[in-house]
Each structure stands twice: as C-alpha cells, then as structure tokens.
Design an enzyme around this catalytic site. Structure first.
Site, PDB file in Angstrom:
ATOM      1  N   SER A  22      43.304  27.244  46.581  1.00  0.00           N
ATOM      2  CA  SER A  22      42.449  26.053  47.190  1.00  0.00           C
ATOM      3  C   SER A  22      41.240  26.390  47.401  1.00  0.00           C
ATOM      4  O   SER A  22      40.378  25.563  47.179  1.00  0.00           O
ATOM      5  CB  SER A  22      43.443  25.655  48.462  1.00  0.00           C
ATOM      6  OG  SER A  22      44.501  25.353  48.317  1.00  0.00           O
ATOM      7  N   ARG A  26      37.814  24.709  45.520  1.00  0.00           N
ATOM      8  CA  ARG A  26      36.667  24.231  46.127  1.00  0.00           C
ATOM      9  C   ARG A  26      35.426  24.630  46.010  1.00  0.00           C
ATOM     10  O   ARG A  26      34.260  24.110  45.924  1.00  0.00           O
ATOM     11  CB  ARG A  26      36.958  23.869  47.677  1.00  0.00           C
ATOM     12  CG  ARG A  26      38.176  23.042  47.947  1.00  0.00           C
ATOM     13  CD  ARG A  26      39.067  23.323  49.033  1.00  0.00           C
ATOM     14  NE  ARG A  26      39.865  22.417  49.615  1.00  0.00           N
ATOM     15  CZ  ARG A  26      41.189  21.948  48.791  1.00  0.00           C
ATOM     16  NH1 ARG A  26      41.578  22.675  47.872  1.00  0.00           N
ATOM     17  NH2 ARG A  26      41.959  20.977  49.384  1.00  0.00           N
ATOM     18  N   ASP A 315      53.526  24.639  50.631  1.00  0.00           N
ATOM     19  CA  ASP A 315      53.587  25.354  49.408  1.00  0.00           C
ATOM     20  C   ASP A 315      54.799  26.734  49.401  1.00  0.00           C
ATOM     21  O   ASP A 315      55.220  27.140  48.524  1.00  0.00           O
ATOM     22  CB  ASP A 315      52.500  25.906  48.718  1.00  0.00           C
ATOM     23  CG  ASP A 315      51.697  24.862  48.180  1.00  0.00           C
ATOM     24  OD1 ASP A 315      52.026  23.614  47.850  1.00  0.00           O
ATOM     25  OD2 ASP A 315      50.323  25.092  48.176  1.00  0.00           O
ATOM     26  N   LYS A 342      55.894  18.069  43.585  1.00  0.00           N
ATOM     27  CA  LYS A 342      55.008  18.946  43.327  1.00  0.00           C
ATOM     28  C   LYS A 342      55.273  19.467  41.698  1.00  0.00           C
ATOM     29  O   LYS A 342      55.645  18.834  41.128  1.00  0.00           O
ATOM     30  CB  LYS A 342      55.460  20.431  44.117  1.00  0.00           C
ATOM     31  CG  LYS A 342      55.108  19.890  45.657  1.00  0.00           C
ATOM     32  CD  LYS A 342      53.775  19.842  45.978  1.00  0.00           C
ATOM     33  CE  LYS A 342      53.593  19.781  47.443  1.00  0.00           C
ATOM     34  NZ  LYS A 342      52.013  19.283  47.829  1.00  0.00           N
ATOM     35  N   ARG A 346      60.742  20.367  43.728  1.00  0.00           N
ATOM     36  CA  ARG A 346      60.993  21.705  44.103  1.00  0.00           C
ATOM     37  C   ARG A 346      62.566  21.745  44.908  1.00  0.00           C
ATOM     38  O   ARG A 346      62.877  23.000  45.115  1.00  0.00           O
ATOM     39  CB  ARG A 346      59.984  22.502  44.879  1.00  0.00           C
ATOM     40  CG  ARG A 346      58.945  22.738  44.095  1.00  0.00           C
ATOM     41  CD  ARG A 346      57.628  23.655  44.918  1.00  0.00           C
ATOM     42  NE  ARG A 346      56.858  23.900  43.723  1.00  0.00           N
ATOM     43  CZ  ARG A 346      55.425  24.173  44.055  1.00  0.00           C
ATOM     44  NH1 ARG A 346      55.126  24.150  45.273  1.00  0.00           N
ATOM     45  NH2 ARG A 346      54.643  24.753  43.418  1.00  0.00           N
ATOM     46  N   ARG A 387      55.634  28.562  41.377  1.00  0.00           N
ATOM     47  CA  ARG A 387      56.354  29.126  42.723  1.00  0.00           C
ATOM     48  C   ARG A 387      58.021  29.142  42.670  1.00  0.00           C
ATOM     49  O   ARG A 387      58.610  29.929  43.435  1.00  0.00           O
ATOM     50  CB  ARG A 387      55.856  28.228  43.744  1.00  0.00           C
ATOM     51  CG  ARG A 387      54.416  28.240  44.120  1.00  0.00           C
ATOM     52  CD  ARG A 387      54.115  27.759  45.553  1.00  0.00           C
ATOM     53  NE  ARG A 387      52.490  27.388  45.466  1.00  0.00           N
ATOM     54  CZ  ARG A 387      51.601  28.227  45.326  1.00  0.00           C
ATOM     55  NH1 ARG A 387      51.726  29.502  45.310  1.00  0.00           N
ATOM     56  NH2 ARG A 387      50.239  27.800  45.440  1.00  0.00           N
TER      57      ARG A 387
END
Ligand code: S3P
Length: 433
Positions: A22, A26, A315, A342, A346, A387
C-alpha cells in the site's frame, strides 16, 4: 507455476519481508504529482507496484529504479501528468486501479484503465459513484467492472461522501480526486481503514484534517517531494507469523515491520487466539510506525473473532482461516463479506482449499465457521490469488502429507521471493513450473 510443499517446521531465525504494498503504490502516485524529487527506499518490487510504476511512466513521469528496492521519482507537479499513448494495464492490482481512477478523474486528458482477468471482474461502481458526484465522467462495463474509460478536461468540485463500505481504496480515490477539485472534499468512514494516503499527503505538505472518522482536504494544494522509507509489509509478515505459530518451538523475529494501528488487527486477533507475539524496538519511519515482531510457536484456540477488527485486518483473513483450522475448537468469522470481492472470493477459495485438506468450514454470505482439525495432504487451487496461495502453503507445512498448490504465479504481486525466504528458515516449498 505450482508449489509443492513437504511437511516441515520453521526454525529460530531473524527474517525480513518485502516492503509494504500500500505504501509503495502511494509513494509512486504521490511522488509523481509532487513538486521535485521523491526518493523511496524499501520499495516493494512486486508485480502490482511495478504496474503502478509503469502507469506513472506512461503518464510522463521519470522514475529510476537504481536497485530493486529504491526509486527516484522526478515529480511533475499536480498538473504535470501527460496523456498516455495507450491504455494503462494495471495487472492484478485493485489498489492501483481505484487510486489511479481518482487521480486521473481530474486531469486535462482522458485515459483508459484495464487489468488482468481477476481485476477486470472486480467492482468499480464503488469509486465511479463518488467520482461522478464530483463531476468526473467514467464509463465501465455494464456490470460496473473495468476497463474504465475516464474522460478528461472536466472541472471537479468537492463533495462530502459518506462511505457505504469501509474501504481505504475508495477513501483514497476520493481524496486524490479532491486534490483536483474546487473547494473541500471530505469522507466519513463506517470503520477505520488504513490511513497511508492521509499520512503520506501530510508528509508531502498537504493540509489534511482527520477528525474522528471524517477526513477532509482542500483542492489545489501542491505536494512537496520527500524521502519515503517503506516499512516491511505486515500483510506479508503475517505468513511468516502464521508459519511460526504452527511450528513446534520456533521463535522468529521479523524486522522493521509496519505497525500502523490501522493495519494491526491481525495481531489483536491472533493474540486473542493465544498467539505469543510481541513488538520490539518500535520507531517511526517518517510518518509510519514500525517494530520488530517476535513470534513464538503457540497453541491457538478458537472463539468468535471481533467484527470490529475486520477493517484493520482485511487482507489477513486467508491466513487467519489457517490459524483457525490449527486452533482447538471452532472459530467464528463474521462481517467479512468484502472478502468475496478481493483478488478472488477469499471465503470460497479458502473454504475450498481447506476442505480439500480435511478441514470443516461452514460458509455464510459474510462469514465462516472454521473447525479446528488436522490438515491432510492433497491438491488445492489458489484461484490465482496470492494470499490464498501463501496461506495454503503455510497450512501445508503442518499437513500430514505433501500438498500441491496450483497456479501460484500471483504470489509475486505482493511477496516476491516468498518461497526462498520460507525455505531459508526451515520451510520446504518447491516451485514446479
Ligand atoms: C488497500 C486497501 C484494501 C486492501 C488492499 C490494499 C489499499 O482494499 O484489501 O489489499 O492499499 O488501500 P479495500 O479498500 O477494497 O478494502
């Protein structure tokens, strides 16, 4: 690519994990529209962030990468981006698409955002709605999925937006568009979500007001290039924490991990399940708090997971499902419906994988009950979700027999080198091509 995992245990070690996804996204976007140079260290050199880097380059920004984890971004200022020559392909990254949509809504030129099979199936109505209210014009497929066609040359105006769902991506899209809007743009969140955008805007000199669950900024403010040191990603550290908790006697320290309080729900949830986790050497890296995370193997127990922690651990649920399967009793997850949109669904993906490995999972629309048990060997699908793949890989380390996890290429979106790092500390994961 597939993973073949042989039962194994992690051993005592000090490890590092790659930079925060993240924060890396950014740094690229904000550094690009800042005045002057932004130097980034600890950058996540994974596919998602590289897609954002390519996107910013296609918008005319010079970005050098002198080493995999370092970037030098020559900011072009708020109004310095240029029309891209082609559609912008953001691969697998929902964060890139939603934040870029906010950034591009206020430009003088039009653009088209697209992505891979997973991303082009994900809901974008959640950003189209507020951005349209601000005066943007965005076309999507009729079911609200990408590609997104964003018109240029429209003057945005500030709005107040009550976020209907807790989403840092939607919040950030609105705030980034707000930089290009006339007047004040503000949002209120139904639950606290990661605040990396607000922190980095503040570090770059933007006046941004956070009062309770309301965040506001005035349009037209310029950003100042700065140094960004990206913390190690707590979401990636979670897989090492999980492996440690499941291994007999392991005691592992993961260095310099981001512990921004808007991200640490996973620590609270695991501790409530009996995990022995402590934080050492806390410090600030710019505006982001970090610490070494020390984890020791622990006998976990089930129970209800506090729904108030969901947005702070959004997450980490695939990994938490595995923790729950290894815990005594049953663990009840509720209020996790967002997991269904997601990179994969998930809840369904983890339920499928864990059932194939002998674990009972009862699913509901926005929750699941995971019954503690033993993982058997077998073959499971990752559903192309990084993930899900890594969570099942850690589950497989304590399975009774070998586990094959199919289609794991997307692990590189967030945790390049996952296999090598886990294998270096005692895990036995082989990559099959
Ligand atoms: C992210 C926000 C979260 C998270 C994602 C990264 C971000 O998504 O799941 O991996 O960087 O803003 P939502 O905003 O959809 O909850």
């Amino acid at each position: 690519m597939h993973f073949k995992v042989t039962p194994s245990a992690l051993r005592d070690a000090r490890v590092t994990v790659p930079g925060d996804k993240s924060v890396s996204h950014r740094a690229l976007m904000l550094g690009s529209i800042a005045e002057g140079r932004t130097e980034v260290s600890g950058f996540l050199d994974g596919d998602d962030c590289l897609a954002t880097a390519a996107a910013m380059r296609s918008l005319g920004v010079r970005i050098d990468q002198p080493s995999p984890t370092e970037l030098i971004i020559e900011g072009v200022g708020l109004h310095g981006l240029r029309a891209p020559a082609a559609d912008i392909d953001l691969g697998n990254s929902g964060t890139a698409m939603r934040l870029m949509a906010g950034l591009l809504s206020g430009q003088a030129f039009g653009s088209v955002l697209t992505g891979d099979a997973s991303l082009t199936g994900r809901p974008m109505g959640r950003i189209i709605k507020p951005l349209t209210q601000m005066g943007a014009a965005i076309e999507s497929d009729c079911d609200g999925t990408p590609p997104l066609q964003i018109s240029g040359g429209l003057q945005l105006h500030g709005i107040h937006y009550d976020l209907p769902i807790a989403s840092a991506q939607v919040k950030s899209a609105v705030l980034l568009a707000g930089l290009y809007a006339q007047g004040t743009t503000s949002v209120t969140e139904p639950a606290v979500t990661r605040d990396h955008t607000e922190r980095m805007l503040g570090a770059m000199g933007v006046e941004i007001i956070s009062e309770g669950n309301r965040i506001a900024l005035d349009g037209g403010q310029s950003l100042c290039g700065t140094q960004v040191t990206v913390p190690a990603d707590l979401s990636s550290a979670t897989f090492i924490m999980l492996g440690t908790l499941l291994s007999q006697d392991a005691d592992i320290i993961i260095e310099n991990v981001g512990i921004n309080p808007t991200r640490t729900g996973v620590l609270d949830i695991l501790r409530a399940m009996g995990a022995d986790i402590s934080l050492e050497h806390p410090q600030l890296l710019g505006k982001e708090p970090v610490a070494d995370i020390r984890v020791r193997a622990s006998q976990l127990h089930g129970g209800p997971v506090d729904p108030a922690l969901v947005s702070l651990a959004i997450d980490e649920f695939p990994a938490l499902f595995v923790a729950a399967a290894s815990a005594s009793g049953k663990t009840t997850f509720s209020g996790i419906g967002e997991l269904r949109v997601k990179e994969s669904d998930r809840i369904a993906a983890m339920a499928d994988g864990m059932r194939r490995l002998g674990i009972r999972v009862d699913e509901s629309a926005d929750g699941a009950v995971v019954h503690g048990g033993r993982f058997t060997g077998g073959e499971v699908e990752s559903f192309h979700d990084h993930r899900v793949a890594m969570s099942l890989a850690m589950a497989a380390t304590i399975a009774d027999d070998e586990v094959m996890i199919r289609d794991v290429d997307n692990v590189d979106t967030s945790f390049p080198g996952f296999c090598d790092r886990v294998t270096a500390i005692g895990g036995a994961i082989e990559i099959l091509k």
